[in-house]
Design a protein around this motif. Structure first.
Motif, PDB file in Angstrom:
ATOM      1  N   SER A 146       0.833  -1.208   0.000  1.00 51.89           N
ATOM      2  CA  SER A 146       0.000   0.000   0.000  1.00 51.89           C
ATOM      3  C   SER A 146       0.864   1.252   0.000  1.00 51.89           C
ATOM      4  O   SER A 146       0.578   2.223  -0.713  1.00 51.89           O
ATOM      5  N   GLN A 147       1.923   1.231   0.772  1.00 52.07           N
ATOM      6  CA  GLN A 147       2.824   2.376   0.831  1.00 52.07           C
ATOM      7  C   GLN A 147       3.502   2.590  -0.521  1.00 52.07           C
ATOM      8  O   GLN A 147       3.637   3.724  -0.983  1.00 52.07           O
ATOM      9  N   ALA A 148       3.916   1.515  -1.164  1.00 55.97           N
ATOM     10  CA  ALA A 148       4.540   1.634  -2.487  1.00 55.97           C
ATOM     11  C   ALA A 148       3.534   2.181  -3.499  1.00 55.97           C
ATOM     12  O   ALA A 148       3.884   3.013  -4.346  1.00 55.97           O
ATOM     13  N   ALA A 149       2.275   1.751  -3.409  1.00 58.81           N
ATOM     14  CA  ALA A 149       1.246   2.255  -4.321  1.00 58.81           C
ATOM     15  C   ALA A 149       0.995   3.742  -4.097  1.00 58.81           C
ATOM     16  O   ALA A 149       0.827   4.508  -5.060  1.00 58.81           O
ATOM     17  N   LEU A 150       1.004   4.161  -2.837  1.00 62.70           N
ATOM     18  CA  LEU A 150       0.824   5.590  -2.551  1.00 62.70           C
ATOM     19  C   LEU A 150       2.003   6.410  -3.075  1.00 62.70           C
ATOM     20  O   LEU A 150       1.821   7.515  -3.603  1.00 62.70           O
ATOM     21  N   ARG A 151       3.211   5.871  -2.908  1.00 59.43           N
ATOM     22  CA  ARG A 151       4.387   6.578  -3.446  1.00 59.43           C
ATOM     23  C   ARG A 151       4.292   6.694  -4.959  1.00 59.43           C
ATOM     24  O   ARG A 151       4.587   7.741  -5.533  1.00 59.43           O
ATOM     25  N   LEU A 152       3.883   5.607  -5.611  1.00 64.60           N
ATOM     26  CA  LEU A 152       3.735   5.619  -7.058  1.00 64.60           C
ATOM     27  C   LEU A 152       2.666   6.631  -7.480  1.00 64.60           C
ATOM     28  O   LEU A 152       2.854   7.384  -8.436  1.00 64.60           O
ATOM     29  N   GLN A 153       1.565   6.663  -6.740  1.00 64.33           N
ATOM     30  CA  GLN A 153       0.506   7.620  -7.050  1.00 64.33           C
ATOM     31  C   GLN A 153       1.009   9.054  -6.905  1.00 64.33           C
ATOM     32  O   GLN A 153       0.712   9.914  -7.741  1.00 64.33           O
ATOM     33  N   ALA A 154       1.791   9.324  -5.868  1.00 65.95           N
ATOM     34  CA  ALA A 154       2.353  10.667  -5.680  1.00 65.95           C
ATOM     35  C   ALA A 154       3.324  11.003  -6.813  1.00 65.95           C
ATOM     36  O   ALA A 154       3.339  12.140  -7.308  1.00 65.95           O
ATOM     37  N   ASP A 155       4.127  10.022  -7.227  1.00 62.61           N
ATOM     38  CA  ASP A 155       5.062  10.270  -8.326  1.00 62.61           C
ATOM     39  C   ASP A 155       4.329  10.538  -9.640  1.00 62.61           C
ATOM     40  O   ASP A 155       4.733  11.397 -10.423  1.00 62.61           O
ATOM     41  N   VAL A 156       3.249   9.799  -9.875  1.00 59.32           N
ATOM     42  CA  VAL A 156       2.473  10.018 -11.104  1.00 59.32           C
ATOM     43  C   VAL A 156       1.837  11.413 -11.076  1.00 59.32           C
ATOM     44  O   VAL A 156       1.824  12.127 -12.085  1.00 59.32           O
ATOM     45  N   ALA A 157       1.332  11.818  -9.911  1.00 59.84           N
ATOM     46  CA  ALA A 157       0.756  13.167  -9.794  1.00 59.84           C
ATOM     47  C   ALA A 157       1.834  14.226 -10.011  1.00 59.84           C
ATOM     48  O   ALA A 157       1.602  15.231 -10.702  1.00 59.84           O
ATOM     49  N   ALA A 158       3.018  14.012  -9.440  1.00 57.02           N
ATOM     50  CA  ALA A 158       4.116  14.955  -9.634  1.00 57.02           C
ATOM     51  C   ALA A 158       4.526  15.008 -11.098  1.00 57.02           C
ATOM     52  O   ALA A 158       4.835  16.084 -11.631  1.00 57.02           O
ATOM     53  N   LEU A 159       4.494  13.857 -11.770  1.00 51.59           N
ATOM     54  CA  LEU A 159       4.830  13.817 -13.188  1.00 51.59           C
ATOM     55  C   LEU A 159       3.823  14.627 -13.997  1.00 51.59           C
ATOM     56  O   LEU A 159       4.196  15.349 -14.924  1.00 51.59           O
ATOM     57  N   GLY A 160       2.544  14.539 -13.625  1.00 52.44           N
ATOM     58  CA  GLY A 160       1.526  15.343 -14.312  1.00 52.44           C
ATOM     59  C   GLY A 160       1.773  16.832 -14.138  1.00 52.44           C
ATOM     60  O   GLY A 160       1.653  17.617 -15.095  1.00 52.44           O
ATOM     61  N   VAL A 161       2.136  17.241 -12.936  1.00 51.08           N
ATOM     62  CA  VAL A 161       2.435  18.653 -12.678  1.00 51.08           C
ATOM     63  C   VAL A 161       3.672  19.080 -13.465  1.00 51.08           C
ATOM     64  O   VAL A 161       3.694  20.154 -14.080  1.00 51.08           O
ATOM     65  N   LEU A 162       4.698  18.236 -13.454  1.00 50.96           N
ATOM     66  CA  LEU A 162       5.922  18.574 -14.200  1.00 50.96           C
ATOM     67  C   LEU A 162       5.637  18.672 -15.699  1.00 50.96           C
ATOM     68  O   LEU A 162       6.176  19.562 -16.381  1.00 50.96           O
ATOM     69  N   ASN A 163       4.811  17.782 -16.225  1.00 48.40           N
ATOM     70  CA  ASN A 163       4.449  17.856 -17.644  1.00 48.40           C
ATOM     71  C   ASN A 163       3.775  19.177 -17.959  1.00 48.40           C
ATOM     72  O   ASN A 163       4.059  19.812 -18.977  1.00 48.40           O
ATOM     73  N   LYS A 164       2.880  19.624 -17.082  1.00 45.60           N
ATOM     74  CA  LYS A 164       2.183  20.901 -17.291  1.00 45.60           C
ATOM     75  C   LYS A 164       3.162  22.067 -17.207  1.00 45.60           C
ATOM     76  O   LYS A 164       3.091  22.997 -18.021  1.00 45.60           O
TER      77      LYS A 164
END
Length: 190
Positions: free
Chosen positions: A92-110
């Motif tokens: 669960s912790q790894a999934a949350l980290r991955l979710q945070a990284d994906v969200a950060a990637l979306g912000v960086l893309n923008k």
């Protein structure tokens, strides 16, 4: 079941106490020299009760041993459940980290997209500046266009630097997400 056992023990204890109390009443009428002989007659009963008491102690030890075995089994099952819970929490912790990284990637893309738009806009301003300066007849306007062109050139350098930084962050985050999604490498998955 437990209430029944309690009644049986209570009745047995009352019977033993009753026999002990009754023995004094029964022995009162017997002369003192005959009392010793009469007491020796119950030696076998004394050995029987001592043997029964010893059997009771052995039975209690066996029951306690069985309870300890059950307790150890329960403790082992609890350990297994705790290990499973810890593993699930790590997932669960790894999934949350991955979710945070994906969200950060979306912000960086923008951010990179917005910086690229600003870069294109400033490049257009800089490219059109010489024509505007030459088309302008007034010296004040020429000086104003030259200042804006110089400022645009400075801003373009700052945006180029920021683009490099954010593209680097974007690449690092993408690599981190890919590593989390494909731990054995991207080439191993279809």
């Amino acid at each position: 079941m437990k209430a029944r056992q309690g009644w049986v023990i209570t009745l047995l204890a009352a019977g033993v106490i009753g026999l002990w109390a009754g023995s004094g009443y029964l022995l009162y009428d017997i002369p003192s020299d005959a009392r010793g002989t009469f007491g020796d007659m119950f030696g076998a009963v004394n050995a029987l009760f001592s043997g029964l008491a010893f059997l009771g102690v052995v039975y209690a030890i066996l029951l306690q041993r069985q309870e300890l075995i059950l307790q150890r089994q329960e403790l082992a099952a609890t350990r297994q459940e705790l290990a499973r819970g810890a593993a699930a929490q790590e997932v669960s912790q790894a999934a949350l980290r991955l979710q945070a990284d994906v969200a950060a990637l979306g912000v960086l893309n923008k951010v990179v997209e917005d910086l690229e738009k600003m870069h294109s806009h400033l490049t257009l301003i800089i490219d059109s500046a010489p024509r505007r300066i030459s088309d302008t007849g007034s010296p004040e306007l020429k000086e104003e266009f030259q200042k804006k062109a110089a400022q645009a050139q400075h801003d373009l350098q700052a945006i180029n630097y920021r683009l490099k930084v954010f593209r680097g962050l974007q690449m690092m985050t993408m690599m981190k997400v890919e590593k989390a999604c494909y731990p054995d490498g991207v080439d191993t998955y279809p």
